[in-house]
Scaffold this active site. Structure first.
Site, PDB file in Angstrom:
ATOM      1  N   SER A 175       0.828  -1.206   0.000  1.00 27.62           N
ATOM      2  CA  SER A 175       0.000   0.000   0.000  1.00 27.62           C
ATOM      3  C   SER A 175       0.862   1.254   0.000  1.00 27.62           C
ATOM      4  O   SER A 175       1.441   1.584  -1.013  1.00 27.62           O
ATOM      5  CB  SER A 175      -1.013   0.021   1.139  1.00 27.62           C
ATOM      6  OG  SER A 175      -1.968   1.040   0.880  1.00 27.62           O
ATOM      7  N   CYS A 191      -1.604  -3.905   3.410  1.00 25.05           N
ATOM      8  CA  CYS A 191      -2.410  -5.126   3.307  1.00 25.05           C
ATOM      9  C   CYS A 191      -1.510  -6.354   3.399  1.00 25.05           C
ATOM     10  O   CYS A 191      -1.975  -7.472   3.255  1.00 25.05           O
ATOM     11  CB  CYS A 191      -3.171  -5.154   1.983  1.00 25.05           C
ATOM     12  SG  CYS A 191      -4.348  -3.823   1.812  1.00 25.05           S
ATOM     13  N   HIS A 197       3.511  14.223   5.575  1.00 26.49           N
ATOM     14  CA  HIS A 197       3.317  15.610   5.154  1.00 26.49           C
ATOM     15  C   HIS A 197       3.704  16.513   6.318  1.00 26.49           C
ATOM     16  O   HIS A 197       3.298  16.261   7.460  1.00 26.49           O
ATOM     17  CB  HIS A 197       1.860  15.872   4.765  1.00 26.49           C
ATOM     18  CG  HIS A 197       1.344  14.943   3.723  1.00 26.49           C
ATOM     19  ND1 HIS A 197       1.709  15.030   2.395  1.00 26.49           N
ATOM     20  CD2 HIS A 197       0.512  13.887   3.819  1.00 26.49           C
ATOM     21  CE1 HIS A 197       1.097  14.071   1.715  1.00 26.49           C
ATOM     22  NE2 HIS A 197       0.372  13.361   2.560  1.00 26.49           N
TER      23      HIS A 197
END
Length: 128
Positions: free
Chosen positions: A76, A96, A81
Site C-alpha cells: 500500500s 495489506c 506531510h
C-alpha cells in the site's frame, strides 16, 4: 451466483492494517529537510518489511509550506506531510501485507522526528 460471491468475501476477505497520526512541536529545520525526510521514509519501508515500488518527495510552498513524501509499496503506502509554520506533521502508514508491520514504520519515523507530543491511531481495514 450471489451466494458464491458472498462466500468468496467471507473466506477470502482482505485485512489491512492502518496506522496514522499527528505529530506536534517538531524542529522546523527537520520538517523542511526534503532529503532527510525522503531517506527517513525509505528506511521506514525497510523496517516495516514492505516492498518499495516508488518513492517521491517534494517541497510545497506558500504560507503553509512544507514537504510531502509518498512511498508506494506493494502492500500500500506510507505518506508523510509536514507544515513548517506549525511545527507539525501527519503520518499515514497503510498495508495489506501479511508480513509487514505498519506500527514499526510509524514508531521509527516518530523516533527520528522527535515530536514533543503525538497521536497515533489504528484502524483494522477489513471487508467485514
Amino acid at each position: 451466483m450471489s451466494s458464491q460471491l458472498i462466500s468468496l468475501v467471507n473466506t477470502d476477505r482482505i485485512i489491512g492494517k492502518h496506522v496514522f497520526g499527528n505529530l506536534y512541536d517538531i524542529d522546523p529545520k527537520i520538517l523542511n529537510d526534503k532529503d532527510f525526510l525522503h531517506n527517513l521514509v525509505l528506511e521506514a519501508v525497510k523496517i516495516a518489511n514492505m516492498k518499495l515500488v516508488e518513492i517521491k518527495s517534494w517541497n510545497f510552498g506558500g504560507k503553509k509550506g512544507g514537504v510531502s513524501v509518498i512511498a508506494l509499496v506493494e502492500e500500500s503506502h506510507i505518506a508523510l506531510h509536514t507544515w513548517t509554520e506549525y511545527n507539525y506533521a501527519t503520518l499515514d502508514v497503510y498495508t495489506c501485507g501479511e508480513n509487514s508491520n505498519p506500527q514499526a514504520a510509524f514508531e521509527y519515523i516518530v523516533s527520528q522526528l522527535k515530536p514533543k507530543r503525538y497521536q497515533m491511531f489504528y484502524a483494522d481495514r477489513s471487508s467485514e
